[in-house]
Design an enzyme around this catalytic site. Structure first.
Site, mmCIF file in Angstrom:
data_model
loop_
_atom_site.group_PDB
_atom_site.id
_atom_site.type_symbol
_atom_site.label_atom_id
_atom_site.label_comp_id
_atom_site.label_asym_id
_atom_site.label_seq_id
_atom_site.Cartn_x
_atom_site.Cartn_y
_atom_site.Cartn_z
ATOM 1 N N ASN A 123 173.356 74.056 18.856
ATOM 2 C CA ASN A 123 173.903 73.877 17.511
ATOM 3 C C ASN A 123 175.146 74.743 17.325
ATOM 4 O OD1 ASN A 123 171.462 76.109 16.956
ATOM 5 N ND2 ASN A 123 173.260 76.507 15.707
ATOM 6 N N THR A 171 176.997 77.284 14.950
ATOM 7 C CA THR A 171 176.506 78.246 13.961
ATOM 8 C C THR A 171 177.584 78.473 12.909
ATOM 9 O OG1 THR A 171 175.244 79.318 15.710
ATOM 10 C CG2 THR A 171 175.530 80.554 13.673
ATOM 11 N N LYS A 217 173.776 74.883 12.334
ATOM 12 C CA LYS A 217 172.939 75.851 11.616
ATOM 13 C C LYS A 217 173.815 76.599 10.628
ATOM 14 C CE LYS A 217 170.874 80.134 12.762
ATOM 15 N NZ LYS A 217 169.823 80.832 13.513
ATOM 16 N N LYS A 272 174.233 79.482 7.844
ATOM 17 C CA LYS A 272 173.691 80.724 7.303
ATOM 18 C C LYS A 272 173.735 80.662 5.772
ATOM 19 C CE LYS A 272 172.806 83.403 10.858
ATOM 20 N NZ LYS A 272 171.475 84.010 11.048
ATOM 21 N N ASP A 311 169.474 78.976 7.781
ATOM 22 C CA ASP A 311 168.816 80.232 8.149
ATOM 23 C C ASP A 311 169.019 81.234 7.012
ATOM 24 O OD1 ASP A 311 167.767 82.523 9.291
ATOM 25 O OD2 ASP A 311 168.997 82.432 11.110
ATOM 26 N N ASN A 370 167.458 84.270 6.894
ATOM 27 C CA ASN A 370 167.215 85.650 7.359
ATOM 28 C C ASN A 370 166.319 86.451 6.407
ATOM 29 O OD1 ASN A 370 170.265 85.296 8.871
ATOM 30 N ND2 ASN A 370 168.574 86.149 10.053
ATOM 31 N N GLU A 381 164.987 78.150 8.517
ATOM 32 C CA GLU A 381 164.623 79.292 9.357
ATOM 33 C C GLU A 381 164.392 80.529 8.495
ATOM 34 O OE1 GLU A 381 166.946 79.488 12.945
ATOM 35 O OE2 GLU A 381 166.921 81.670 12.980
ATOM 36 N N ASP A 401 161.738 83.161 12.851
ATOM 37 C CA ASP A 401 162.628 83.901 13.765
ATOM 38 C C ASP A 401 162.248 85.382 13.746
ATOM 39 O OD1 ASP A 401 164.674 85.151 15.139
ATOM 40 O OD2 ASP A 401 166.253 84.643 13.725
ATOM 41 N N LYS A 444 163.892 84.309 21.043
ATOM 42 C CA LYS A 444 165.083 85.000 21.557
ATOM 43 C C LYS A 444 164.708 85.847 22.758
ATOM 44 C CE LYS A 444 167.355 84.495 17.246
ATOM 45 N NZ LYS A 444 168.408 84.834 16.322
HETATM 46 O O1 LIG Z 1 170.797 80.564 16.007
HETATM 47 C C1 LIG Z 1 172.040 80.507 15.977
HETATM 48 O O2 LIG Z 1 172.660 79.457 15.759
HETATM 49 C C2 LIG Z 1 172.858 81.733 16.196
HETATM 50 C C3 LIG Z 1 172.149 83.023 16.256
HETATM 51 C C4 LIG Z 1 171.886 83.670 14.945
HETATM 52 O O3 LIG Z 1 171.928 83.045 13.915
HETATM 53 C C5 LIG Z 1 171.604 85.093 14.944
HETATM 54 C C6 LIG Z 1 172.436 85.923 15.665
HETATM 55 C C7 LIG Z 1 172.252 87.281 15.679
HETATM 56 C C8 LIG Z 1 171.211 87.820 14.977
HETATM 57 C C9 LIG Z 1 170.347 87.004 14.251
HETATM 58 C C10 LIG Z 1 170.531 85.633 14.239
HETATM 59 C C11 LIG Z 1 169.522 84.781 13.516
HETATM 60 O O4 LIG Z 1 169.168 83.684 13.957
HETATM 61 O O5 LIG Z 1 168.987 85.212 12.507
HETATM 62 MG MG LIG Z 2 167.514 83.501 12.420
#
Ligand SMILES: O=C(O)CCC(=O)c1ccccc1C(=O)O
Ligand SMILES: [Mg+2]
Length: 327
Positions: free
Chosen positions: A83, A85, A108, A110, A141, A143, A174, A197, A221
């Site tokens: 994907n 990002t 993806k 953020k 995502d 987080n 995510e 994640d 990961k």
């Molecule tokens: O999954 C991806 O497309 C990129 C990686 C990413 O988002 C990420 C990169 C560094 C630290 C945390 C994250 C995360 O997935 O939260």
């Molecule tokens: Mg993530």
């Protein structure tokens, strides 16, 4: 940029520290740094974020040493779909990143970053969806930024936004919330699938989320789990749909992610391994960037001719390496 360190390991040939600027801020980071190891099997990377303590970072060290000293596992595929990002950025920039992604058909996005609003997140998601076209897939995502009420509301609005952009619904969400029990609650209340994640990579027990039925998808990961072997094991034992993702590594770390993705019995979604595009430089002349939306399985050769004197970078990583080696 790379700089050579003293090598404290009998099993390694050389040790370097690297520093790579990001094109734009990503999770409050503007420069990525880490260690590179040259061993008999090739290059490995250990780049724990600066807010990780020595004990948590020691798993990243183990992953880097294993990559440099042992062969990649047997592969079930030679190419891995990935994907693009999309960081927190204006909708037009987000659409441009999709167009320049090297053929990625999954994005993806953020969301829920300290620097973004739900409205801005929705606009970005809609712009990404329409840039991909109706056959594309969009995942978001968060987080772990939301509580359960915020998550249910935000996911409903993001689901509407992706439909405004011409795509049927979100592929998955995510890590909407911090805890396993919150993930399970949200999962019961929303339409899209839930991916875990942080609940895997930073948990004492990476399989707790799967046992609790708190997610549909495991985002796995390599570095935070201690290497390819353990990542593949966690992935298979989870029994969940699988994605391998990067920790924002150089092409060396990405190559280990591709190797893990290539070794899986089943790979259910595009992997989050196209993050070299977020940097302005790399540690190699042959960066792992997607073509036709996929990355090839291959080893990365570090361009040691770009080595230079960087005493401050070398000193902080020499010290950190010593701390990580205590565990
Ligand atoms: O999954 C991806 O497309 C990129 C990686 C990413 O988002 C990420 C990169 C560094 C630290 C945390 C994250 C995360 O997935 O939260
Ligand atoms: Mg993530």
């Amino acid at each position: 940029m790379i700089t050579e360190l003293d090598n404290p390991f009998d099993q390694l040939k050389r040790v370097f520290a690297y520093s790579l600027p990001l094109r734009r801020k990503f999770r409050r980071i503007t420069v990525r740094e880490g260690l590179l190891f040259e061993g008999e099997a090739g290059w490995g990377e250990a780049a724990p974020f600066w807010d990780y303590d020595a004990q948590e970072s020691s798993r990243w060290l183990r992953a880097g040493l294993a990559a440099a000293t042992t062969a990649f596992p047997a592969a079930k595929r030679e190419q891995v779909p990935v994907n693009v990002t999309i960081p927190v950025t204006a909708p037009e920039v987000a659409a441009q990143l999709v167009k320049e992604s090297g053929g990625c058909t999954t994005a993806k996005v953020k969301v829920a970053d300290p620097g973004s609003s739900l409205r801005g997140d929705c606009e970005r998601v809609a712009a990404v969806a329409s840039a991909l076209g109706p056959q594309g897939k969009v995942r978001v995502d968060a987080n772990a930024a939301w509580d359960t009420d915020q998550a249910v509301k935000a996911i409903g609005e993001l689901q509407a936004a992706v439909r405004d952009g011409g795509i049927d619904g979100l592929e998955y969400v995510e890590q909407p919330c911090p805890t396993v029990s919150e993930l399970a609650q949200v999962r019961r209340q929303v339409e899209p699938k839930i991916a875990a994640d942080e609940s895997i990579r930073r948990a004492e027990d990476p399989l707790a989320v799967a046992r609790a039925g708190a997610a549909d998808v495991a985002v796995v990961k390599v570095a935070p789990l201690g290497g390819i072997e353990r990542a593949v094991e966690v992935a298979h034992e989870s029994g969940l749909e699988l994605v391998i993702s990067s920790a924002l590594d150089s092409s060396v770390g990405i190559s280990a992610g591709v190797a893990a993705a290539a070794a899986l019995d089943h790979l259910d979604h595009a992997c989050g391994l196209a993050t070299v595009a977020l940097f302005t430089q790399d540690v190699t002349k042959e960066s792992l960037l997607p073509t036709a939306g996929t990355l090839p399985l291959r080893r990365i050769e570090v361009d040691t001719t770009q080595g230079q004197d960087a005493p401050a970078l070398a000193a902080r990583w020499q010290k950190r390496l010593k701390e990580m080696m205590r565990y």
